[in-house]
Design a protein around this motif. Structure first.
Motif, PDB file in Angstrom:
ATOM      1  N   ASP A  33       0.833  -1.207   0.000  1.00 55.28           N
ATOM      2  CA  ASP A  33       0.000   0.000   0.000  1.00 55.28           C
ATOM      3  C   ASP A  33       0.864   1.251   0.000  1.00 55.28           C
ATOM      4  O   ASP A  33       0.614   2.201  -0.753  1.00 55.28           O
ATOM      5  N   PHE A  84      -5.246   2.552  -6.322  1.00 54.80           N
ATOM      6  CA  PHE A  84      -5.459   1.123  -6.075  1.00 54.80           C
ATOM      7  C   PHE A  84      -6.340   0.498  -7.156  1.00 54.80           C
ATOM      8  O   PHE A  84      -6.162  -0.662  -7.533  1.00 54.80           O
ATOM      9  N   GLN A  85      -7.286   1.291  -7.685  1.00 57.06           N
ATOM     10  CA  GLN A  85      -8.185   0.786  -8.720  1.00 57.06           C
ATOM     11  C   GLN A  85      -7.472   0.561 -10.052  1.00 57.06           C
ATOM     12  O   GLN A  85      -8.015  -0.100 -10.941  1.00 57.06           O
ATOM     13  N   LYS A 128      -5.211  -2.170   1.705  1.00 54.24           N
ATOM     14  CA  LYS A 128      -6.036  -1.176   1.029  1.00 54.24           C
ATOM     15  C   LYS A 128      -6.261  -1.510  -0.441  1.00 54.24           C
ATOM     16  O   LYS A 128      -7.377  -1.410  -0.948  1.00 54.24           O
ATOM     17  N   VAL A 129      -5.194  -1.893  -1.136  1.00 56.53           N
ATOM     18  CA  VAL A 129      -5.354  -2.181  -2.563  1.00 56.53           C
ATOM     19  C   VAL A 129      -6.251  -3.391  -2.779  1.00 56.53           C
ATOM     20  O   VAL A 129      -7.036  -3.439  -3.742  1.00 56.53           O
ATOM     21  N   ALA A 149      -8.735  -4.334  -0.738  1.00 59.55           N
ATOM     22  CA  ALA A 149     -10.101  -3.973  -0.351  1.00 59.55           C
ATOM     23  C   ALA A 149     -10.746  -3.024  -1.347  1.00 59.55           C
ATOM     24  O   ALA A 149     -11.926  -3.175  -1.696  1.00 59.55           O
ATOM     25  N   GLU A 150      -9.979  -2.049  -1.832  1.00 61.56           N
ATOM     26  CA  GLU A 150     -10.547  -0.987  -2.654  1.00 61.56           C
ATOM     27  C   GLU A 150     -10.459  -1.250  -4.156  1.00 61.56           C
ATOM     28  O   GLU A 150     -11.204  -0.665  -4.943  1.00 61.56           O
ATOM     29  N   GLY A 151      -9.550  -2.117  -4.567  1.00 65.99           N
ATOM     30  CA  GLY A 151      -9.368  -2.389  -5.987  1.00 65.99           C
ATOM     31  C   GLY A 151     -10.005  -3.705  -6.416  1.00 65.99           C
ATOM     32  O   GLY A 151     -10.718  -4.361  -5.654  1.00 65.99           O
ATOM     33  N   THR A 152      -9.730  -4.073  -7.666  1.00 67.38           N
ATOM     34  CA  THR A 152     -10.237  -5.338  -8.208  1.00 67.38           C
ATOM     35  C   THR A 152      -9.093  -6.200  -8.720  1.00 67.38           C
ATOM     36  O   THR A 152      -9.278  -7.032  -9.606  1.00 67.38           O
ATOM     37  N   SER A 196     -11.733  -9.069   2.054  1.00 66.51           N
ATOM     38  CA  SER A 196     -11.637  -8.159   0.912  1.00 66.51           C
ATOM     39  C   SER A 196     -12.417  -8.634  -0.304  1.00 66.51           C
ATOM     40  O   SER A 196     -12.403  -7.964  -1.350  1.00 66.51           O
TER      41      SER A 196
END
Length: 417
Positions: A260, A270-271, A293-294, A296-299, A327
């Motif tokens: 992160d 992150f997206q 974070k990446v 949880a927030e990205g794909t 996540s």
């Protein structure tokens, strides 16, 4: 170039992967009479083909340039070809003991990687520099599925909207070479070991489009206050170890950063991360946990080496699995350490396989596989991942022989489906 391959066993399977796409396999030959009513099934240039399996006596009905002997009994078979079948000696080549002496003849038939030569090794058709102990050439020669999935991972990014592939444990840049022609993404390569970092940078400079790649010297970890060092072992791998006086000045040595934090520092959203590939020889769980974070927030798709050698690592992986479940990562495509696909699994099966590996570490059982490689995805990408895994496995047929009722030697044609 038209060739006949003598042999259908393990030796033939090894050399078959190195036969150039421009070479036509006219037939296979076997001395065993019980195999005479079969053809050999294989994948060539992405096409399924059935090649006649013939007896030595049938060879005079075929047109070919070379006979390639792929059998441990190549000395006896060579004499049979020359003395009994009266085949000109210059048309008979053995493909078991490769050496520099027969390179001139072999280069018309085989990819140069068949020689397992570290000084002449290619990935994706590009020559790559290796350190003197790197095991990749020999491993790929002996194990046809070893480290062959990277191009398919790259294909997965084609259906995503991100811009980056994160390669943690980038080594000499071999993953970048394998993925290069299959994605338009940029690469962030992270490698803490001086030897591999230096070779990796040299290799990347040889690529066209090097602006797509950046190298970072760092340890990716969830424990950023600990200072680490890496020790290189024979075979082209390195192991992370805590440095003495690990609370030392943070400016000293190779930095320890979370994934992160690395992305934040580079200004990468992150997206925008399509794929995170991790290969850190037992410390992949540390990297996963550092990417809270990446994930949880990205794909991002996630591909890591699930190597467990100690109970401490086993416990760390349980924390990593907790994070993955939280996540939204619920589907896992699991491969053994030689590249063979095992199964598609949920988080519970993943935990069971890790416990299985730890029991082997405790010597409760003999070693079946040393570690697993795992592709993880969120629900939106399950179908796409399954399609790519199926495409990868399609080249490794479950059955190699099919019985036939008639033979056609007109042009020594092979039948395609």
């Amino acid at each position: 170039m038209r060739i006949v391959v003598w042999g259908t066993g393990k030796t033939e399977r090894i050399i078959e992967q190195f036969i150039l796409d421009t070479v036509e396999i006219v037939a296979f030959v076997d001395n065993d009479a019980k195999n005479r009513d079969f053809c050999v099934c294989l994948m060539r240039n992405g096409k399924y083909m059935e090649i006649p399996l013939v007896s030595p006596e049938d060879l005079n009905q075929l047109e070919y340039d070379r006979i390639i002997i792929a059998s441990a009994a190549f000395k006896e078979i060579s004499r049979q070809c020359i003395d009994d079948l009266k085949i000109p000696e210059e048309k008979v080549l053995q493909a078991v003991e490769f050496n520099a002496g027969n390179y001139g003849q072999m280069k018309e038939i085989f990819d140069p990687n068949v020689f397992s030569d570290r000084n002449r090794f290619y990935i994706g058709g590009r020559r790559i520099l290796l350190d003197e102990n790197h095991a990749l050439p020999q491993m790929q020669k002996e194990l046809p599925m070893y480290d062959r999935f990277a191009p398919y991972l790259a294909k997965l990014t084609q259906g995503k909207e991100g811009k980056y592939i994160i390669d943690i444990g980038a080594n000499i840049g071999d993953t970048v070479f394998a993925m290069w022609d299959y994605t338009e993404d940029n690469f962030i390569c992270v490698e803490p070991t001086d030897l591999f970092y230096d070779l990796g940078e040299k290799n990347i400079r040889a690529l066209k489009g090097t602006e797509r790649v950046s190298f970072k010297k760092a340890f990716i970890t969830d424990e950023v206050d600990i200072r680490y060092t890496s020790n290189v072992y024979k075979g082209g791998t390195a192991v992370k170890e805590e440095k003495e006086g690990h609370k030392a000045d943070k400016e000293e040595g190779v930095p320890s950063v979370s994934l992160d934090g690395l992305l934040d520092e580079a200004g990468i959203l992150f997206q925008d991360v399509d794929l995170i590939k991790i290969d850190t020889d037992g410390f992949d769980a540390d990297c996963i946990i550092s990417a809270e974070k990446v994930l949880a927030e990205g794909t991002s798709l996630l591909y890591w080496e699930n190597a467990i050698f100690t109970y401490e690592q086993y416990e760390k992986y349980q924390k990593a699995y907790d994070l993955l479940e939280k996540s939204g990562y619920g589907t896992f495509f699991i491969f053994d350490n030689c590249g063979n696909f095992l199964c598609k699994a949920d988080i519970h099966a993943l935990r069971s396989i890790s416990a299985y590996q730890q029991r082997i570490n405790m010597n409760w059982d003999r070693v079946t596989f040393d570690y697993t490689d795992i592709l993880a995805c969120k629900s939106a990408y399950i179908e796409r991942c399954q399609h790519i895994v199926d495409e990868y496995l399609g080249q490794y047929l479950l059955n190699r022989k099919r019985i036939i009722r008639e033979r056609k030697y007109a042009g020594a044609e092979s039948r395609e489906k």
